[in-house]
Motif scaffolding. Sequence first.
Motif, short mmCIF file in Angstrom:
data_model
loop_
_atom_site.label_atom_id
_atom_site.label_comp_id
_atom_site.label_asym_id
_atom_site.label_seq_id
_atom_site.Cartn_x
_atom_site.Cartn_y
_atom_site.Cartn_z
N HIS A 111 0.82 -1.22 0.00
CA HIS A 111 0.00 0.00 0.00
C HIS A 111 0.86 1.28 0.00
CE1 HIS A 111 -3.51 2.43 1.31
NE2 HIS A 111 -2.62 3.09 2.02
N HIS A 115 1.29 4.62 -2.56
CA HIS A 115 1.34 6.06 -2.32
C HIS A 115 2.60 6.67 -2.95
CE1 HIS A 115 -2.10 6.88 0.19
NE2 HIS A 115 -1.78 5.95 1.06
N ASP A 307 -6.49 7.30 0.25
CA ASP A 307 -6.48 5.89 -0.15
C ASP A 307 -7.41 5.65 -1.34
OD1 ASP A 307 -4.69 5.45 1.79
OD2 ASP A 307 -6.05 4.42 3.17
ZN ZN Z 1 -2.87 5.13 2.69
#
Ligand code: ZN
Length: 342
Positions: A111, A115, A307
Motif C-alpha cells: 500500500h 502512495h 487511499d
Molecule cells: Zn494510505
Amino acid sequence: MKVLGIETSCDETAMAILTDKKEILANQIYSQIETHRRFGGVVPEIAARNHLLRIENLLQKTLHAADLQLSEIDHIAVTKGPGLMGCLLVGVGFARSLAFFAKKPLIPVNHLEGHLLTVRMTHDVDFPYLCLLLSGGHCQMIWVENFRKYKILGETIDDSIGECFDKVARMMNLSYPGGPEIEKNAEFGDENRFYFPRVLCTAGRLDFSFSGLKTAVKREIDKFDGNLEQQDVQDLCASFQKCVQDILSYKLCAAIKKIKNKLGFFNFAIVAGGGVVANEAICNQIHTIAEEHDCDCFFPDKKFCTDNAAMIAWTGIEMLQHKVDCINEDWKPLPKWSVETL
Ligand code: ZN
Ligand code: KG4
C-alpha cells in the motif's frame, strides 16, 4: 493491458481499472467515514465487516463504470499490506477467489509503495524524488531513488500526523476526521496566540514525534476548564496548524540537506501524498520550501492522495513493467511491511 486494483487496508473499500497507458477506466470508492465518525476514529472490526458487505457490489460498479467484463481484465492487483489485518483479509480473500475462478494472475501490492508511485500515474515524474507521506496512518519522508530503491529518511516515533490532527480535533469536540475541521477553524484564528513545541526540530533530526504536541495542546485546552469559546477554538487550531507547518518545514529542509550532502543528489523533485496533503496551508508550505531549494514539486490530485485503488493498480503495472517476479509467490497479508524491504 488492463489491471483491476483492489484496496481494503483501512476504512475505504476501493476498486479501479487502469491501463498501462495510464488511462483510468474506473475509480470507485466506498468511504466509511460516516460509519466511524461517532467513534472518533476507525474501528477495525467494523471496517472489516463493511468491506465484506460492499465488495461484491463494488466490483459490479467498477466493471460497469469501465464498461468491461471481468474476462477482459488482464491482471488483478490487491493490497497485501500494511494495514488492518481484518480489512486486508477481506480484500485479499476476495481477490484470491476472483483470480482463481477468472484465471487471472494476482499481484500482491504494498500500500505504501502505492502512495509512493501514485505521482508517476498522475504526472510525468521521473526518479529520483523525495516523497512526503502524510496520512492518518503514516508520517514518513521517503527517498525514492529508483523503482524499489526506497530509503526511509524519517518517520514518526509515535502518532502519525493525521492521527494528531484527529486527536487534537476531538479534544475540542470537533468532528471526525479532524484535519478538515482544524483547517476550517484555523482560517479564522490567530496562529500566534498559543505557542506549541516544535518537537524534535534540532540537530537536523529527521524523525517526527506528535504525541508531545498533542499533550501540549491538551494542557492548553484544560486551562479553559470546559469553557472554550469559538474564538479560542479557532486560535488553538491556527496555532496548532502553524506548529505542524513549522515542523514539516524543518524536517523537509533537513531531508533536502541530507540528500544533497550525504546521498550526493542535487537534481530531484519533491512529491507528497496522504490525506493531510489536502490541507492548503501545509501544501503551500511544501511548495515554498521546494521552490527555495530549486526542486520541482508535484502533488497528485486529492482523490489520489487519499487511499484509492488506482494507485494499487498502477503499482501492479509498474511491478509488471519492472519484471518483479510476484505472480507465483506464496504470500499472506501483512499488517506491517516496510517499503525498504521491497
Ligand atoms: Zn494510505
Ligand atoms: O490518507 P488518508 O485519507 O487515510 C488514512 O491514512 O487512513 O488520511 C486521512 C487523514 C485523517 O487523519 C484526516 O484528519 C487527515 O488525513 N486530513 C487532513 C485534512 N484532510 C484530511 N489533515 C489536515 N488538514 C486537512 N485538510
